[in-house]
Design a protein around this motif. Structure first.
Motif, PDB file in Angstrom:
ATOM      1  N   MET A 181       0.846  -1.198   0.000  1.00 54.51           N
ATOM      2  CA  MET A 181       0.000   0.000   0.000  1.00 54.51           C
ATOM      3  C   MET A 181       0.873   1.236   0.000  1.00 54.51           C
ATOM      4  O   MET A 181       1.804   1.324   0.783  1.00 54.51           O
ATOM      5  N   ASN A 182       0.605   2.179  -0.865  1.00 51.91           N
ATOM      6  CA  ASN A 182       1.428   3.373  -0.934  1.00 51.91           C
ATOM      7  C   ASN A 182       1.261   4.272   0.273  1.00 51.91           C
ATOM      8  O   ASN A 182       2.222   4.656   0.913  1.00 51.91           O
ATOM      9  N   ARG A 183       0.038   4.670   0.572  1.00 55.21           N
ATOM     10  CA  ARG A 183      -0.196   5.455   1.773  1.00 55.21           C
ATOM     11  C   ARG A 183      -1.191   4.723   2.636  1.00 55.21           C
ATOM     12  O   ARG A 183      -2.054   4.002   2.146  1.00 55.21           O
ATOM     13  N   ARG A 184      -1.092   4.930   3.927  1.00 48.69           N
ATOM     14  CA  ARG A 184      -2.034   4.297   4.837  1.00 48.69           C
ATOM     15  C   ARG A 184      -3.449   4.739   4.472  1.00 48.69           C
ATOM     16  O   ARG A 184      -3.733   5.929   4.416  1.00 48.69           O
ATOM     17  N   PRO A 185      -4.385   3.785   4.212  1.00 45.28           N
ATOM     18  CA  PRO A 185      -5.733   4.163   3.789  1.00 45.28           C
ATOM     19  C   PRO A 185      -6.553   4.729   4.933  1.00 45.28           C
ATOM     20  O   PRO A 185      -6.263   4.484   6.101  1.00 45.28           O
ATOM     21  N   LEU A 186      -7.605   5.474   4.581  1.00 49.71           N
ATOM     22  CA  LEU A 186      -8.547   5.920   5.593  1.00 49.71           C
ATOM     23  C   LEU A 186      -9.154   4.710   6.276  1.00 49.71           C
ATOM     24  O   LEU A 186      -9.350   3.660   5.671  1.00 49.71           O
ATOM     25  N   SER A 187      -9.459   4.858   7.556  1.00 49.02           N
ATOM     26  CA  SER A 187     -10.008   3.756   8.326  1.00 49.02           C
ATOM     27  C   SER A 187     -11.295   3.241   7.701  1.00 49.02           C
ATOM     28  O   SER A 187     -12.240   3.991   7.487  1.00 49.02           O
ATOM     29  N   VAL A 188     -11.325   1.940   7.392  1.00 46.95           N
ATOM     30  CA  VAL A 188     -12.517   1.351   6.790  1.00 46.95           C
ATOM     31  C   VAL A 188     -13.703   1.471   7.734  1.00 46.95           C
ATOM     32  O   VAL A 188     -14.813   1.816   7.347  1.00 46.95           O
ATOM     33  N   ALA A 189     -13.479   1.200   9.011  1.00 43.90           N
ATOM     34  CA  ALA A 189     -14.564   1.268   9.990  1.00 43.90           C
ATOM     35  C   ALA A 189     -15.139   2.666  10.062  1.00 43.90           C
ATOM     36  O   ALA A 189     -16.351   2.866  10.131  1.00 43.90           O
ATOM     37  N   ALA A 190     -14.274   3.651  10.027  1.00 42.18           N
ATOM     38  CA  ALA A 190     -14.729   5.042  10.127  1.00 42.18           C
ATOM     39  C   ALA A 190     -15.530   5.446   8.898  1.00 42.18           C
ATOM     40  O   ALA A 190     -16.559   6.103   9.007  1.00 42.18           O
ATOM     41  N   THR A 191     -15.073   5.054   7.718  1.00 40.12           N
ATOM     42  CA  THR A 191     -15.790   5.455   6.508  1.00 40.12           C
ATOM     43  C   THR A 191     -17.138   4.760   6.408  1.00 40.12           C
ATOM     44  O   THR A 191     -18.115   5.354   5.964  1.00 40.12           O
ATOM     45  N   LEU A 192     -17.220   3.520   6.824  1.00 36.96           N
ATOM     46  CA  LEU A 192     -18.505   2.833   6.808  1.00 36.96           C
ATOM     47  C   LEU A 192     -19.481   3.470   7.777  1.00 36.96           C
ATOM     48  O   LEU A 192     -20.677   3.561   7.514  1.00 36.96           O
ATOM     49  N   ALA A 193     -18.978   3.959   8.885  1.00 35.60           N
ATOM     50  CA  ALA A 193     -19.832   4.552   9.907  1.00 35.60           C
ATOM     51  C   ALA A 193     -20.502   5.825   9.419  1.00 35.60           C
ATOM     52  O   ALA A 193     -21.609   6.152   9.833  1.00 35.60           O
ATOM     53  N   THR A 236       6.297  -0.429  -3.843  1.00 30.72           N
ATOM     54  CA  THR A 236       5.160  -0.206  -4.734  1.00 30.72           C
ATOM     55  C   THR A 236       4.159  -1.347  -4.581  1.00 30.72           C
ATOM     56  O   THR A 236       4.509  -2.451  -4.172  1.00 30.72           O
ATOM     57  N   VAL A 237       2.917  -1.068  -4.918  1.00 22.21           N
ATOM     58  CA  VAL A 237       1.877  -2.087  -4.799  1.00 22.21           C
ATOM     59  C   VAL A 237       1.806  -2.904  -6.081  1.00 22.21           C
ATOM     60  O   VAL A 237       2.136  -2.420  -7.165  1.00 22.21           O
TER      61      VAL A 237
END
Length: 217
Positions: free
Chosen positions: A1-13, A179-180
């Motif tokens: 992964m290039n950059r740490r992704p936004l929190s999946v739990a937070a985005t679903l909420a 790289t991914v």
């Protein structure tokens, strides 16, 4: 992964909130969701460049590391309201990155440009960098920035990011992530809601991200 992704739990909420907001012009978003203490701190040198409206309004300036670069495309529309929305959204993105760089959520830009669930989501994302002992380096390109709804003081905005030239960096060793293998992981689709506050700032109040989304391919 290039950059740490936004929190999946937070985005679903916040997804349900954002979808409802896009369908209604009568919603009222409370500013009480701001991160405590986010409006405090010392003003810093600018990056990205501040617009004349920032200077006139005395808004906090944003600074990023020399090896952090955000490139925002499509900021000129000929409509001053839409340009303000696009500008303030870009500032919200950079405010989160400033928090990563400075290792502090107390910088004034964070609470100026983010509120509500977006501030909570952003804070969780930033905290993840702290917990992992990393920052990021390189360049992120933001494109296909489109205002999909504008009703009074409420707007929805979608955009894509290309993270193919950005990488996580270990703070202790300086080592960068590799790289991914899947090119789809380079791109992220964002769906956001903004509300104009009493100071004339279009604050991002809701934020949902989808890595590898077809809209950005």
């Amino acid at each position: 992964m290039n950059r740490r992704p936004l929190s999946v739990a937070a985005t679903l909420a916040v997804a349900a909130t954002l979808l409802l907001a896009a369908c209604s012009s009568g919603d009222k978003q409370s500013d009480s969701g701001k991160i405590a203490g986010a409006d405090n701190g010392t003003k810093v040198t600018k990056s990205p460049p501040a617009s004349p409206s920032d200077t006139a309004a005395g808004r906090p300036k944003i600074t990023l590391a020399k090896d952090m670069q955000n490139v925002f495309e499509g900021g000129t529309t000929g409509d001053p309201v839409k340009e303000s929305i696009l500008h303030d959204n870009a500032q919200a993105v950079s405010a989160m990155d400033e928090a990563v760089y400075t290792r502090s959520l107390q910088k004034p830009a964070f609470g100026t440009y983010l509120a509500g669930d977006a501030a909570k989501t952003g804070a969780l994302w930033v905290q993840g960098f702290y917990d992992d002992g990393i920052t990021w380096t390189g360049k992120v390109r933001y494109y296909e920035r489109r205002i999909t709804s504008l009703k009074g003081s409420v707007a929805t905005l979608t955009y894509c990011s290309d993270e193919s030239k950005s990488f996580n960096k270990n703070l202790k060793t300086g080592k960068k992530s590799g790289t991914v293998s899947n090119p789809d992981d380079y791109v992220v689709f964002y769906n956001t809601r903004l509300k104009k506050n009493m100071n004339g700032v279009w604050q991002t109040t809701d934020l949902v991200s989808d890595r590898g989304a077809s809209q950005c391919q």
